[in-house]
Design an enzyme around this catalytic site. Structure first.
Site, PDB file in Angstrom:
ATOM      1  N   HIS A 247     -23.534 -45.232  25.461  1.00  0.00           N
ATOM      2  CA  HIS A 247     -23.830 -43.795  25.367  1.00  0.00           C
ATOM      3  C   HIS A 247     -24.373 -43.500  23.974  1.00  0.00           C
ATOM      4  CE1 HIS A 247     -23.564 -39.526  25.092  1.00  0.00           C
ATOM      5  NE2 HIS A 247     -22.569 -39.557  24.245  1.00  0.00           N
TER       6      HIS A 247
ATOM      7  N   GLU B  65     -15.147 -40.570  24.026  1.00  0.00           N
ATOM      8  CA  GLU B  65     -15.760 -40.477  25.357  1.00  0.00           C
ATOM      9  C   GLU B  65     -15.201 -41.530  26.303  1.00  0.00           C
ATOM     10  OE1 GLU B  65     -17.093 -37.984  26.163  1.00  0.00           O
ATOM     11  OE2 GLU B  65     -18.550 -37.219  24.725  1.00  0.00           O
TER      12      GLU B  65
HETATM   13 ZN   LIG Z   1     -22.148 -38.047  22.906  1.00  0.00          ZN
END
Ligand SMILES: [Zn+2]
Length: 292
Positions: A95, A76
């Site tokens: 996150h 990510e």
């Molecule tokens: Zn995720």
């Protein structure tokens, strides 16, 4: 401990806490922090956040090029880079997939009602960024719409994202979101959600700075106008908070009086009621329907 060693150690500790609290399962989640003005320390891809060691971290530049580390940076990474690009004030990004908050993200219900003073003075509101395929360029696009005005958001059908002035500030906002989601869920299942009045929300907004957490944007003066602009595709410039004018109201009506024929109907709210499992399930279903 040098600045960099401390940041590596802090990421390990926060990963451990996220995993221990069930905010991530398996290799989910990712964490990053600025290292000076032009680099990031970031969790690597494909490792469980509960069992990391400081040497596992990646160092990248602000374009995501790996400068140091045996492993590749988080899948990510693009979302993290976009946050740092949009928010020069942000030092750290977290996150995760905390289950209750992610449940709201799956149900498409934003955490934007004025129900807890602490949340109003720290996060304001928690919107939902539109669904985007994880680890693609779509996800930073979806996040960009809300990140200038919010320090925390849900990611539709995915999880949650928080940012802060340091690693722990970003992490604690993740805790706040999950805690807020839990309380909201319980209140909604109980069938009542008494909202804080708009006037009190304005007073709480005045206190935001005194708690040491500066908000990236004010609470929207006209939530319906702000929502219309968001629907038209504009980025959020303020935080939508659902709060009634006047003395507060129940957004979720008292459902107990509406029970089906088989349920015992209480004559007063304070009286004991007895419901079968089936009746209780029907009530919960009703409550969920009224939220949609
Ligand atoms: Zn995720």
């Amino acid at each position: 401990m040098s600045g960099e060693s401390q940041l590596r150690a802090d990421i390990v500790e926060i990963g451990r806490r996220m995993y221990a609290r069930g905010y991530t399962a398996s290799n989910d989640g990712n964490i990053s922090v600025r290292l000076g003005s032009d680099r990031l320390v970031m969790t690597p891809k494909s490792v469980c956040k509960g069992f990391m060691t400081p040497d596992m971290m990646c160092i990248t530049d602000l374009e995501g090029r790996k400068l140091q580390g045996d492993r590749d940076p988080s899948s990510e990474m693009l979302m993290h880079l976009e946050v740092y690009r949009q928010r020069p004030d942000v030092q750290a990004v977290v996150h995760a997939h905390p289950p209750i908050a992610t449940g709201f993200a799956v149900a498409g219900i934003p955490l934007d009602r004025a129900v807890l003073a602490e949340v109003l003075t720290t996060l304001g509101s928690v919107p939902i960024a539109e669904y985007a395929t994880p680890s693609t360029r779509e996800l930073p696009e979806a996040v960009r719409k809300y990140i200038k005005a919010h320090d925390g958001m849900l990611l539709a059908n995915h999880g949650a994202l928080t940012v802060g002035g340091d690693l722990y500030a970003a992490y604690y906002k993740m805790e706040t979101i999950e805690h807020f989601a839990k309380i909201s869920l319980v209140a909604r299942l109980l069938g009542r959600e008494n909202l804080i009045a708009r006037e009190e929300v304005d007073r709480l907004q005045g206190l935001r700075g005194t708690y040491g957490i500066k908000s990236p944007a004010p609470i929207c003066a006209d939530p319906s106008e702000a929502l219309a602009l968001l629907d038209a595709g504009d980025p959020a410039l303020c935080q939508v908070v659902q709060a009634p004018a006047g003395g507060g109201q129940r957004l979720v009506p008292n459902i107990l009086g509406q029970a089906g024929d088989g349920a015992s109907k209480p004559s007063a709210e304070s009286e004991e009621i007895r419901l079968t499992y089936r009746e209780l399930s029907a009530l919960i279903e009703d409550a969920l329907r009224s939220l949609r």
